[in-house]
Structure formats: C-alpha cells, structure tokens
Motif scaffolding. Structure first.
Motif, PDB file in Angstrom:
ATOM      1  N   GLY A 120      -0.063   7.940 -45.565  1.00 26.01           N
ATOM      2  CA  GLY A 120       0.424   8.286 -46.883  1.00 26.01           C
ATOM      3  C   GLY A 120       0.763   9.748 -47.038  1.00 26.01           C
ATOM      4  N   ALA A 121       0.483  10.600 -46.049  1.00 25.27           N
ATOM      5  CA  ALA A 121       0.798  12.012 -46.156  1.00 25.27           C
ATOM      6  C   ALA A 121       2.268  12.236 -45.901  1.00 25.27           C
ATOM      7  CB  ALA A 121      -0.029  12.807 -45.154  1.00 25.27           C
ATOM      8  N   PRO A 122       2.836  13.367 -46.380  1.00 26.13           N
ATOM      9  CA  PRO A 122       4.212  13.680 -46.067  1.00 26.13           C
ATOM     10  C   PRO A 122       4.437  13.671 -44.565  1.00 26.13           C
ATOM     11  CG  PRO A 122       3.374  15.152 -47.754  1.00 26.13           C
ATOM     12  CD  PRO A 122       2.205  14.349 -47.248  1.00 26.13           C
ATOM     13  N   GLU A 123       5.627  13.247 -44.171  1.00 28.74           N
ATOM     14  CA  GLU A 123       5.940  13.111 -42.763  1.00 28.74           C
ATOM     15  C   GLU A 123       5.731  14.422 -42.015  1.00 28.74           C
ATOM     16  OE1 GLU A 123       9.771  11.913 -39.941  1.00 28.74           O
ATOM     17  OE2 GLU A 123       9.905  11.866 -42.127  1.00 28.74           O
ATOM     18  N   GLY A 124       5.083  14.338 -40.880  1.00 32.32           N
ATOM     19  CA  GLY A 124       4.915  15.509 -40.024  1.00 32.32           C
ATOM     20  C   GLY A 124       3.756  16.398 -40.400  1.00 32.32           C
ATOM     21  N   THR A 125       2.882  15.957 -41.284  1.00 31.62           N
ATOM     22  CA  THR A 125       1.768  16.806 -41.699  1.00 31.62           C
ATOM     23  C   THR A 125       0.537  16.476 -40.875  1.00 31.62           C
ATOM     24  OG1 THR A 125       1.287  15.233 -43.459  1.00 31.62           O
ATOM     25  CG2 THR A 125       2.560  17.158 -44.060  1.00 31.62           C
ATOM     26  N   GLY A 126       0.164  17.377 -39.995  1.00 28.99           N
ATOM     27  CA  GLY A 126      -1.056  17.218 -39.233  1.00 28.99           C
ATOM     28  C   GLY A 126      -2.223  17.777 -40.003  1.00 28.99           C
ATOM     29  N   ALA A 127      -3.371  17.869 -39.347  1.00 28.02           N
ATOM     30  CA  ALA A 127      -4.596  18.311 -40.020  1.00 28.02           C
ATOM     31  C   ALA A 127      -4.446  19.715 -40.590  1.00 28.02           C
ATOM     32  CB  ALA A 127      -5.761  18.257 -39.038  1.00 28.02           C
ATOM     33  N   ALA A 128      -3.744  20.599 -39.850  1.00 21.77           N
ATOM     34  CA  ALA A 128      -3.609  21.975 -40.302  1.00 21.77           C
ATOM     35  C   ALA A 128      -2.831  22.053 -41.608  1.00 21.77           C
ATOM     36  CB  ALA A 128      -2.918  22.811 -39.227  1.00 21.77           C
ATOM     37  N   LEU A 129      -1.686  21.390 -41.648  1.00 17.61           N
ATOM     38  CA  LEU A 129      -0.870  21.457 -42.850  1.00 17.61           C
ATOM     39  C   LEU A 129      -1.546  20.726 -44.005  1.00 17.61           C
ATOM     40  CD1 LEU A 129       1.555  22.231 -44.441  1.00 17.61           C
ATOM     41  CD2 LEU A 129       2.866  20.415 -43.340  1.00 17.61           C
ATOM     42  N   ARG A 130      -2.242  19.630 -43.717  1.00 15.56           N
ATOM     43  CA  ARG A 130      -2.959  18.942 -44.788  1.00 15.56           C
ATOM     44  C   ARG A 130      -3.985  19.871 -45.437  1.00 15.56           C
ATOM     45  NH1 ARG A 130      -3.068  14.702 -41.009  1.00 15.56           N
ATOM     46  NH2 ARG A 130      -5.293  14.969 -40.607  1.00 15.56           N
ATOM     47  N   ALA A 131      -4.656  20.664 -44.621  1.00  9.93           N
ATOM     48  CA  ALA A 131      -5.646  21.600 -45.169  1.00  9.93           C
ATOM     49  C   ALA A 131      -4.979  22.649 -46.037  1.00  9.93           C
ATOM     50  CB  ALA A 131      -6.426  22.260 -44.034  1.00  9.93           C
ATOM     51  N   VAL A 132      -3.841  23.170 -45.593  1.00  8.52           N
ATOM     52  CA  VAL A 132      -3.139  24.190 -46.372  1.00  8.52           C
ATOM     53  C   VAL A 132      -2.657  23.614 -47.701  1.00  8.52           C
ATOM     54  CG1 VAL A 132      -1.098  25.669 -46.426  1.00  8.52           C
ATOM     55  CG2 VAL A 132      -2.492  25.545 -44.362  1.00  8.52           C
ATOM     56  N   LEU A 133      -2.105  22.401 -47.673  1.00 10.72           N
ATOM     57  CA  LEU A 133      -1.653  21.766 -48.912  1.00 10.72           C
ATOM     58  C   LEU A 133      -2.820  21.547 -49.867  1.00 10.72           C
ATOM     59  CD1 LEU A 133       0.851  19.099 -47.526  1.00 10.72           C
ATOM     60  CD2 LEU A 133       1.392  21.257 -48.659  1.00 10.72           C
ATOM     61  N   ALA A 134      -3.956  21.131 -49.330  1.00  9.32           N
ATOM     62  CA  ALA A 134      -5.132  20.913 -50.167  1.00  9.32           C
ATOM     63  C   ALA A 134      -5.594  22.213 -50.804  1.00  9.32           C
ATOM     64  CB  ALA A 134      -6.255  20.292 -49.342  1.00  9.32           C
ATOM     65  N   VAL A 135      -5.618  23.294 -50.036  1.00  9.10           N
ATOM     66  CA  VAL A 135      -6.033  24.592 -50.552  1.00  9.10           C
ATOM     67  C   VAL A 135      -5.125  25.027 -51.695  1.00  9.10           C
ATOM     68  CG1 VAL A 135      -6.135  27.049 -50.002  1.00  9.10           C
ATOM     69  CG2 VAL A 135      -7.206  25.395 -48.474  1.00  9.10           C
ATOM     70  N   ALA A 136      -3.806  24.939 -51.483  1.00 12.71           N
ATOM     71  CA  ALA A 136      -2.858  25.382 -52.506  1.00 12.71           C
ATOM     72  C   ALA A 136      -2.970  24.536 -53.765  1.00 12.71           C
ATOM     73  CB  ALA A 136      -1.441  25.323 -51.953  1.00 12.71           C
TER      74      ALA A 136
END
Length: 434
Positions: A226-242
């Motif tokens: 369900g995450a945006p395409e191409g979002t690995g653990a690193a980007l998921r963490a950044v999106l969550a922080v923001a």
C-alpha cells in the motif's frame, strides 16, 4: 477600509497571538529571537547564512535559485542522515521527479479520500466526550491521527501511537542537530536510534497482494504494502517523520487560534471553511523555517547569494503569519497563504492531505465552539507546537433578537409593550440587538 493587518488588533486575535508565540519562545527561543530581530528586511546576510523573510524573495529562492538537496544543514541533508541516502528530499533529476509523482498520486484527491475514513473514525471517537460537556486533549488526538494516517498510507500494521512517538523523536533530534542555536550533545545518535525504531515499526506490513511486489531497498526490506511505489524502509521513515511532525504541530495550534480568536462561526460554515483552513495554516506555518543551501550563485531581492551559502527561508514571515491574523473577510491571496507548503518543484506533496485533515477537524469541533482550558508548549518537538492543548465545550452562540414593529401580530418589546402611537414603552438601548 480595514486591511488584513487590522485583524491582528482585535482582542481575540491578540489573545490568540500571545498564546501562539509561546510555542516559539519555549521550544526555539534563540532562533525565534534571531528571526524576529532581522525580519524587517526581506533578505539579511549573516556571514555565509542568508535569512530570507520576504514573500517574493522566498518564492524566488524556491523556484529560480538552484538548490543543493544533499548539503548538510538542509531538509534533504537531514533526510539523508535519517535514511542513509536515496530519500525523496535529496534525489536529483528524473529519480526525484518520479518519486514525487508517485507520492503526489497517493496524496492527491483520490488518495486523500481513501485515507479519510482513517482520521474520521479517530475524530468521532476522540471528540465524543465534548457531547457530554467533558474535556478533550487535542495534541494527543493530533499525534494519533498522524500516526494512523501514516500507517494507512504506508500499508504498515505498526501501532500508530508507537509510530508517531518514534517519528516525533527522530524529527526532534534531526532538527535540533541542524538549526542554529544551542545543540544538545548526542542528537545525531539519538536521531539514528529513533529512526532505527521507526523503521522497525514500519516493517510490520499489513500483507496482501502488494506485499513484496516492489524492489528491495538497501537493507533487503521489500516495499510496504500500500505504500507509494518505490518506497523502501528509508523513504517510509522519512515520510513518517515529515507527516507526524507537521500534523502534530499544525492541528492543535489551529484549534487554539479558533478558540481564542472566536473563529468557530467561520469553521461551521462550509462556504467559509476552505478559506479559513488556508488562513490557519498560514498563521501557524507548521514548518516556519525551511533550511536550504545554494548550489549556484544568484540574487535574492538584490542580495548576492554565493554557491554554498546556507539559506534559511522564513516561511512564517514570508506569509505574514507574524503580522496578519487569520480571517475570511480579508484573507491573504492563495499564492501567498500556500507558500507555507513551498512553491514550484519544492511544493509539499502532502498539502492537500493537510488541508483536508484540518477542515475535517474544524467541522467536527465547530458545533461545540471549544475553549482552551490548558496548554503546555512542547519544548522538545522538532517544530513549534503544543505538548498538551485541552479544550472543553464553550457557550452556545447568542442569537441576536430582531426588533419587532408594532404592526406585526403579537409584537412586543423586550423592555415594554409597543404603544399604539408607535413609541416604545421602554428604553431600547439595554440588551436590544441593532
């Protein structure tokens, strides 16, 4: 005719502004004092740091000046340190545009509507005590709402409260390590620990057909379902922080403004609510300072900028948040108000989501016209905000009484009965609405 600046002189607006200043003076006193002392000039150079306060200068910096996304001391630099590189904020060229396009689709109109039931359930449950005249803690509500929305967006089964706490801790440590002012020792290590906790929470996926469909990231973790395409653990963490940092900062501050400035009538009006949302996000400016670094020489409002100069884009001042109170009769132009979300290629892809969440919160609160009973600023937060902001139902609005004429059937006057000659039998200056 009164201009927008006149709104700040009403008693309610003065009360709201005094309260709102506390989130700055308690959490980032040194930075707030520096920005306040230099805000009379659109652009101010202090060594290799350029403070940008002006509206046009801020927009020009975001749309015309080449920026280094990966430099230390910038949003992208903080994201790179949190994520280990390759995050949305520090990608370049085609990769950056592709990631933003994918995220924008998930946070666009259709994506927002898919996520909307998540926070509407939280609003209904959390605000139910108001119907019984009881108090509600809106800062805790905002944190739960932010955590649940992030989990739904990224397709993770992690506990929303735990995700929100870890994201807030990571944001606080990262920001304090990059903004001017006193720095606590060990902030970089604290950010790394909080990010590790957050990434671990976000790995608990909901499962389903999408799980494992994406490419693995550097840690060997597949993209979340369900995450945006191409979002690995690193980007998921950044999106969550923001997402957590901005939501937790913006929503309670907007509630306090409505309560103190008497804006619940506008919040209750569907025709005025959209404008009020833009105005509240303008005056709260959830990300009041946008740190950037120039990648090439240029000019901002006549001030030369050298390659490598650090830029502090003071969004709070660029949109007049320090000067003009929110108001629907004379709102700021949308192009100015929405500058708090950036401009051009640097526009925040979550702007629509943020506006929709705030609109739904105001609509849910408006019938109760809450008043603030307790407020405590969050001294540790990445962005200026409230640690606690407790409200209770306020008094119902009084309905002005219409003066009745003697020729109306059954007409009486509050202070006496109309005489046959049309002269009031009492003094109509006491309690009579014009």
């Amino acid at each position: 005719m009164r201009g927008p600046g006149a709104r700040a002189r009403t008693p309610g607006a003065r009360t709201a502004r005094r309260r709102d200043r506390r989130v700055y003076t308690r959490s980032h006193p040194v930075l707030f004092a520096l920005l306040a002392a230099t805000r009379r000039r659109p652009v101010v150079r202090l060594g290799r740091t350029v403070l940008v306060h002006g509206t046009d200068a801020c927009r020009q910096a975001l749309t015309r000046l080449p920026l280094d996304r990966t430099a230390a001391g910038t949003t992208g630099g903080a994201a790179r340190e949190l994520s280990g590189g390759g995050a949305l904020f520090d990608e370049e060229g085609r990769g950056h545009r592709g990631a933003r396009r994918s995220l924008a689709e998930d946070l666009g109109t259709a994506g927002t509507e898919r996520l909307r039931p998540v926070w509407q359930e939280i609003l209904a449950r959390r605000l139910a005590p108001l119907a019984d005249g009881r108090e509600v803690e809106t800062a805790a509500l905002a944190r739960e709402l932010a955590g649940a929305t992030v989990c739904a967006l990224l397709g993770t089964a992690g506990d929303p409260a735990a995700v929100a706490r870890a994201a807030a801790d990571a944001a606080a440590a990262a920001v304090r390590d990059h903004l001017p002012g006193p720095r606590r020792p060990g902030t970089a290590r604290a950010a790394a620990r909080a990010t590790a906790r957050l990434e671990e929470l976000l790995r608990e996926r909901t499962g389903g057909a999408a799980e494992g469909a994406g490419a693995a990231d550097g840690a060997g973790t597949p993209d979340g379902a369900g995450a945006p395409e191409g979002t690995g653990a690193a980007l998921r963490a950044v999106l969550a922080v923001a997402a957590v940092a901005t939501t937790a900062a913006a929503l309670p501050r907007a509630v306090a403004w409505c309560a103190d400035a008497g804006l619940w009538g506008q919040a209750a009006d569907p025709a005025a609510r959209e404008t009020l949302v833009d105005e509240l996000l303008r005056v709260t400016a959830p990300s009041p300072v946008l740190p950037r670094r120039a990648a090439a020489p240029g000019t901002l409002d006549g001030c030369p900028v050298r390659s490598g100069d650090r830029l502090l884009l003071v969004a709070r001042h660029a949109v007049g948040a320090h000067r003009d109170a929110p108001g629907c009769p004379a709102p700021a132009p949308a192009a100015v108000a929405r500058l708090v979300f950036g401009a051009g290629p640097h526009t925040c892809p979550g702007a629509r989501l943020a506006r929709t969440q705030l609109a739904d919160l105001l609509a849910a609160l408006a019938p109760y016209r809450p008043v603030v009973v307790r407020a405590r600023a969050d001294r540790r937060a990445a962005l200026p905000g409230w640690r606690t902001l407790t409200v209770r139902p306020g008094p119902a609005p009084s309905t002005p009484r219409r003066r009745m004429h003697r020729d109306e059937e059954g007409s009486t006057h509050p202070n006496g009965v109309h005489g046959g000659n049309g002269v009031h039998g009492g003094n109509d200056r006491n309690g009579e609405a014009p």
